[in-house]
Design a protein around this motif. Structure first.
Motif, short mmCIF file in Angstrom:
data_model
loop_
_atom_site.label_atom_id
_atom_site.label_comp_id
_atom_site.label_asym_id
_atom_site.label_seq_id
_atom_site.Cartn_x
_atom_site.Cartn_y
_atom_site.Cartn_z
N MET A 293 0.84 -1.17 0.00
CA MET A 293 0.00 0.00 0.00
C MET A 293 0.89 1.24 0.00
O MET A 293 1.86 1.30 0.73
N THR B 181 2.17 4.85 0.95
CA THR B 181 2.07 5.65 2.17
C THR B 181 2.44 7.10 1.89
O THR B 181 3.12 7.40 0.90
N ALA C 108 -9.25 4.33 12.20
CA ALA C 108 -8.02 3.85 11.57
C ALA C 108 -7.46 2.65 12.34
O ALA C 108 -7.56 2.58 13.56
N SER C 109 -6.88 1.75 11.61
CA SER C 109 -6.23 0.58 12.20
C SER C 109 -4.78 0.93 12.50
O SER C 109 -4.15 1.67 11.75
N GLU D 257 -2.34 0.89 9.81
CA GLU D 257 -2.44 1.88 8.74
C GLU D 257 -1.57 3.11 8.97
O GLU D 257 -1.46 3.95 8.09
N PHE D 258 -0.99 3.23 10.14
CA PHE D 258 -0.15 4.40 10.41
C PHE D 258 0.89 4.07 11.47
O PHE D 258 0.77 3.10 12.20
#
Length: 65
Positions: free
Chosen positions: A1, A3, A39-40, A43-44
């Motif tokens: 993914m 970023t 948000a998971s 994911e960050f």
């Protein structure tokens, strides 16, 4: 993914530090989680790249070094 990256610099007065401000990786993650509640964690991420000397922070907060 793919970023995206932001570099953020916090500059606070001595009063903030004396009152307990001390940004850490976990606190930065907590700030993101609060702003983006759906948000998971996968994911960050947040990383403090540079911080004041911990001894100076403790001294400013009234602790003996």
């Amino acid at each position: 993914m793919k970023t995206f990256k932001w570099v953020v610099e916090f500059e606070v007065t001595e009063t903030w530090v004396a009152d307990g401000f001390n940004i850490t990786n976990q606190k930065a993650i907590g700030m993101i989680e609060e702003a983006l509640p759906f948000a998971s964690g996968a994911e960050f991420k947040a990383t403090v790249l540079k911080a004041p000397d911990p001894k100076l922070i403790r001294k400013t907060q009234g602790y003996t070094v």
